[in-house]
Scaffold this active site. Sequence first.
Site, PDB file in Angstrom:
ATOM      1  N   ARG A 287       0.811  -1.221   0.038  1.00 32.07           N
ATOM      2  CA  ARG A 287       0.213   0.044  -0.043  1.00 32.07           C
ATOM      3  C   ARG A 287       0.929   1.260  -0.001  1.00 32.07           C
ATOM      4  O   ARG A 287       1.435   1.561   0.874  1.00 32.07           O
ATOM      5  CB  ARG A 287      -1.099  -0.017   1.236  1.00 32.07           C
ATOM      6  CG  ARG A 287      -1.916   0.916   1.246  1.00 32.07           C
ATOM      7  CD  ARG A 287      -2.560   1.263   2.693  1.00 32.07           C
ATOM      8  NE  ARG A 287      -1.704   1.862   3.407  1.00 32.07           N
ATOM      9  CZ  ARG A 287      -1.318   1.801   4.905  1.00 32.07           C
ATOM     10  NH1 ARG A 287      -1.950   0.801   5.277  1.00 32.07           N
ATOM     11  NH2 ARG A 287      -0.619   2.302   5.610  1.00 32.07           N
ATOM     12  N   HIS A 291      -3.634   4.335   4.802  1.00 32.52           N
ATOM     13  CA  HIS A 291      -4.637   3.464   4.887  1.00 32.52           C
ATOM     14  C   HIS A 291      -6.056   4.111   4.300  1.00 32.52           C
ATOM     15  O   HIS A 291      -6.808   3.345   3.576  1.00 32.52           O
ATOM     16  CB  HIS A 291      -4.706   2.963   6.282  1.00 32.52           C
ATOM     17  CG  HIS A 291      -6.222   1.988   6.617  1.00 32.52           C
ATOM     18  ND1 HIS A 291      -6.123   0.910   6.074  1.00 32.52           N
ATOM     19  CD2 HIS A 291      -7.032   2.418   7.390  1.00 32.52           C
ATOM     20  CE1 HIS A 291      -7.340   0.303   6.526  1.00 32.52           C
ATOM     21  NE2 HIS A 291      -7.775   1.200   7.288  1.00 32.52           N
ATOM     22  N   TYR A 300       4.494   5.700  11.119  1.00 37.54           N
ATOM     23  CA  TYR A 300       4.874   4.059  11.391  1.00 37.54           C
ATOM     24  C   TYR A 300       5.793   3.639  10.210  1.00 37.54           C
ATOM     25  O   TYR A 300       5.991   2.334  10.328  1.00 37.54           O
ATOM     26  CB  TYR A 300       3.649   3.311  11.685  1.00 37.54           C
ATOM     27  CG  TYR A 300       2.658   3.286  10.714  1.00 37.54           C
ATOM     28  CD1 TYR A 300       2.652   2.618   9.571  1.00 37.54           C
ATOM     29  CD2 TYR A 300       1.260   4.302  10.689  1.00 37.54           C
ATOM     30  CE1 TYR A 300       1.536   2.797   8.644  1.00 37.54           C
ATOM     31  CE2 TYR A 300       0.224   4.391   9.818  1.00 37.54           C
ATOM     32  CZ  TYR A 300       0.733   3.498   8.901  1.00 37.54           C
ATOM     33  OH  TYR A 300      -0.438   3.631   7.718  1.00 37.54           O
TER      34      TYR A 300
END
Length: 394
Positions: A287, A291, A300
């Site tokens: 990805r 998100h 992160y």
Amino acid sequence: MTVESTAARKTTRRSSGTKRTASASTSTTKKTSARGAAEPELVQLLTPEGERVQHPDYDIDLSAEELRGLYRDMVLTRRFDAEATSLQRQGELGLWASLLGQEAAQIGSGRALRDDDYVFPTYREHGVAWVRGVDPTNLLGMFRGVNHGGWDPNSNNFHLYTIVIGSQTLHATGYAMGIAKDGADSAVIAYFGDGASSQGDVNEAFTFSAVYNAPVVFFCQNNQWAISEPTEKQTRVPLYQRARGFGFPGVRVDGNDVLACLAVTKSALERARRGEGPTLVEAFTYRMGAHTTSDDPTKYRRDEEREAWEAKDPILRLKAYLEREGHADEAFFEELEAESETLGKRVREAVRSMPDPDHTAMFEHVYADGHTLVDEERAQFTAYQASFADDEVK
């Protein structure tokens, strides 16, 4: 159905069937991790550099026209996705879940489907919706808050987006069990992510589908991150290997290789139609975006990780192959760029012209024959809304 999706759908429906041919040059790759252990095998037909390789179990023959069709699908899907992200940033959508980087997994698997197959998506399968002929503007109504899904699932055999994580796998399994009892020569595919594979619903779907030999393909897009949780914090074994514990096969495919995704999914669907039960396909992808638009992946993820995956971009590798083999010229790419801009403009105009929904629409179809309590709630809500108009008059 749009002109774009109709033309795109015709292009690759003529794709040849999956061939199983032995070859000395295999693309089932085994790599070594930093710990020295062998990594899982990965089915690949197109390298990140755009070189065509063979596979002893999965291969596929496509014409130049079909290859261009796959490329077109991915480019237009990415353009639509980018436009939707921009619209959210401009306040036109409440939320958007981008598929950036996952185009090959969705277009490849979507093009493997027959018209009579049925799709159960999550909320990120914009590419699958495209190849099923769902008008892309219909995907945006829910994210704008004007409807609960802007298309008829039975018109394209593409179910409404599912927000509850993993629940659609049970729906897909039940549907597959039903068509098997009906004797239909069809298959079902259920999409979910690596994070959803930890959900109880998904594991229950695996159990039911295996026991009842349901004609369903579980297509897991492992994009490495379940929001901010990496895959290694969710499982001790590669996801595709989980299928063994339930009694059916699993395979890991290069999720950035549209040809491999097409070949592997077609093979799994054919297996389901032959009455051989379910298959778990793990599309190993990434990805590249957030998100959703409410997420900040820089909190992160390292930039180096994204840059490494950008070098494996599914669109760039197919473009390299098309150019190397002379299957597409500059005129093709220029025309596609113009078509892409036209699509973006149409999406912008469609979203901004969407009418606001009737405020009382939420009370409709709650019960088949109506309900006294719902009627009372509707009346209370209507009175509440009317009170604002009274305040404005004063």
